[in-house]
Enzyme design. Structure first.
Site, mmCIF file in Angstrom:
data_model
loop_
_atom_site.group_PDB
_atom_site.id
_atom_site.type_symbol
_atom_site.label_atom_id
_atom_site.label_comp_id
_atom_site.label_asym_id
_atom_site.label_seq_id
_atom_site.Cartn_x
_atom_site.Cartn_y
_atom_site.Cartn_z
ATOM 1 N N ASP A 222 0.853 -1.183 0.000
ATOM 2 C CA ASP A 222 0.000 0.000 0.000
ATOM 3 C C ASP A 222 0.892 1.238 0.000
ATOM 4 O O ASP A 222 1.996 1.226 0.556
ATOM 5 C CB ASP A 222 -0.878 0.031 1.248
ATOM 6 N N ASP A 261 -1.564 -2.434 -4.998
ATOM 7 C CA ASP A 261 -2.513 -2.816 -3.960
ATOM 8 C C ASP A 261 -3.293 -1.558 -3.565
ATOM 9 O O ASP A 261 -3.804 -0.870 -4.434
ATOM 10 C CB ASP A 261 -1.776 -3.471 -2.782
ATOM 11 N N ASP A 265 -4.934 2.458 3.250
ATOM 12 C CA ASP A 265 -5.719 1.478 3.996
ATOM 13 C C ASP A 265 -5.617 1.768 5.489
ATOM 14 O O ASP A 265 -4.532 2.088 6.007
ATOM 15 C CB ASP A 265 -5.232 0.054 3.704
ATOM 16 N N ARG A 318 -13.777 1.084 -3.648
ATOM 17 C CA ARG A 318 -13.265 1.289 -2.290
ATOM 18 C C ARG A 318 -12.929 2.751 -2.015
ATOM 19 O O ARG A 318 -11.797 3.115 -1.767
ATOM 20 C CB ARG A 318 -12.034 0.424 -2.028
#
Length: 442
Positions: A222, A261, A265, A318
């Site tokens: 990430d 990715d 997050d 997302r």
């Protein structure tokens, strides 16, 4: 212990002073002496009182209490890593000047001796290997073993751990990080501002023949991960795939060679996070808040996150996908472009309590407002006073009418109180588009 207690008192004092200044002037920028209008120091600024979940409790002050000895200006990745470690647990401010890049020498610099991608493709092609067995048992000298060794070298090079009581800030309009992964892991009180962050490109994705019926390439890294940390403020950054959008990635075995990715997050019991005034661009799996349906023991009662005045453009899904957390999303502008793939904006996941209001959506012809919501698990949400292409739209009603198999229930069960000014959603595109992102701090 004494040092840590002092830090807590210092943070409380800073929050109190910030609140007082806000009460007197109405803006954090005026906290600096009016006699020195050019003396503003982003590294010393703190999250204003009442500005989202990150302001809860002791608030978020980052490295604002740093001594002069713990203010570092860096121009290289090596210098950045050294600055993160300097001074131990002392508060620190790290100013990044220009662009720093841990992968400047290219992916080949991480390759283990003997690694050959063509040999990897030959051995593990579906025609030769099949789709029933994963690669976990392969020896160290196999193509998979050599890929794993190469991946480990990249992992060690590009990941950095951000310590507690730290502010990382870009200097001017051109500061950024390319290909690094910022791990805000198990710490408290971190600020990240005014940086263009290009998502890491996984040089060595793994082929998993058993992932779906046709196999899939899986990547790591990430750009920013908030893992079990508290009081984090991510503000006025540009987060993007940059030079390597997914549309340029090659295809092997009939599947996209996925090298990205997440962008940002927030997982594993992280709590009290404010994400504000960022430009989030051209990415697929953009933001997870809560990474597993089975993480209730860790995540229940946590993952309190505020997203406001961010601009999302060209993201597939997302934005965010939520599990467990009380997530407040307001005054964001979500832009879906005509040429992009689009899945959904808000993902409603296990035990989530999403409150999404006063947002603006710009959707092209052929993309229905029903797709802005995606139901992954049974969980109610509040979605009110949102505007789609300039018109007030009941997102839940439209979703339920067009996608009855995923009927959503209204009512998140809570009402946000930690909000600063809530702008009229019709005005959000004009306000956010010109002010969100790196180089636009006012």
């Amino acid at each position: 212990m004494r040092t840590r207690i002092w830090h807590a008192h210092a943070r409380a004092s800073l929050v109190g002073c910030t609140a007082l200044v806000l009460g007197l002037t109405g803006t954090l920028a005026h906290a600096h002496s009016p006699a020195r209008p050019h003396a503003r120091d982003l590294g010393r600024e703190t999250l204003p009182a009442g500005d989202g979940w990150g302001s809860e409790g002791a608030g978020t002050t980052g490295g604002a209490a740093a001594t002069a000895a713990q203010v570092h200006t860096v121009t290289t990745w090596a210098g950045f890593k050294a600055a993160l470690q300097a001074g131990g647990d002392a508060p620190k401010i790290i100013k990044i000047r220009g662009v720093i890049d841990p992968v400047a020498e290219g992916c080949a610099s991480f390759q283990a001796p003997g690694y050959d991608f063509d040999a990897y493709l030959e051995k593990y092609s579906p025609e030769n290997w099949g789709l029933d067995t994963d690669l976990s048992g392969e020896p160290a000298d196999s193509p998979e073993g050599l890929r794993a060794a190469s991946a480990a070298a990249q992992d060690a090079a590009i990941k950095v751990n951000v310590p507690a009581d730290t502010t990382i800030v870009g200097v001017g309009k051109g500061a950024g990080i390319r290909g690094g992964s910022l791990q805000i892991k198990g710490v408290d009180n971190v600020i990240l501002r005014n940086l263009t962050i290009e998502a890491p490109l996984d040089c060595f994705p793994q082929w998993d023949p058993t992932d779906t019926d046709t196999g899939a390439w899986n990547s790591e890294y990430d750009a920013v991960v908030v893992y079990g940390s508290t009081h984090v403020w991510v503000d006025h950054n540009t987060l993007t795939d940059g030079r390597y959008p997914d549309g340029t990635l090659p295809t092997y075995f009939g599947r996209t060679y996925q090298q990205h990715d997440g962008l940002l997050d927030i997982v594993r019991g992280a709590d009290h996070v404010t994400v504000s005034w960022n430009s989030v661009e051209d990415h697929d799996k953009t933001m997870l808040i809560g990474n597993s349906d089975s993480a209730g023991a860790t995540d229940t009662g946590k993952l309190k996150v505020t997203l406001h005045h961010n601009r999302f453009e060209g993201v597939v899904e997302r934005a965010p996908r939520v599990r467990f957390g009380q997530v407040d999303s307001y005054n964001n502008h979500f832009v879906v472009t005509e040429e992009q793939a689009y899945g959904y904006t808000f993902g409603v996941g296990a035990s989530s309590q999403l409150y999404a209001s006063d947002n603006a959506f710009s959707l092209p012809a052929g993309v229905s407002a029903a797709k802005t919501l995606k139901k992954w698990s049974e969980a109610p949400l509040t979605a009110e006073n949102n505007y789609v292409n300039g018109r007030k739209t009941d997102l839940i009603a439209v979703h339920n009418a067009e996608i009855p198999a995923e009927t959503l229930r209204s009512g998140a069960g809570w009402t946000p109180t930690l909000r600063t000014k809530v702008d009229p959603p019709r005005a959000v595109p004009g306000i956010v588009d010109g002010r969100a992102g790196a180089g636009k701090v006012r």
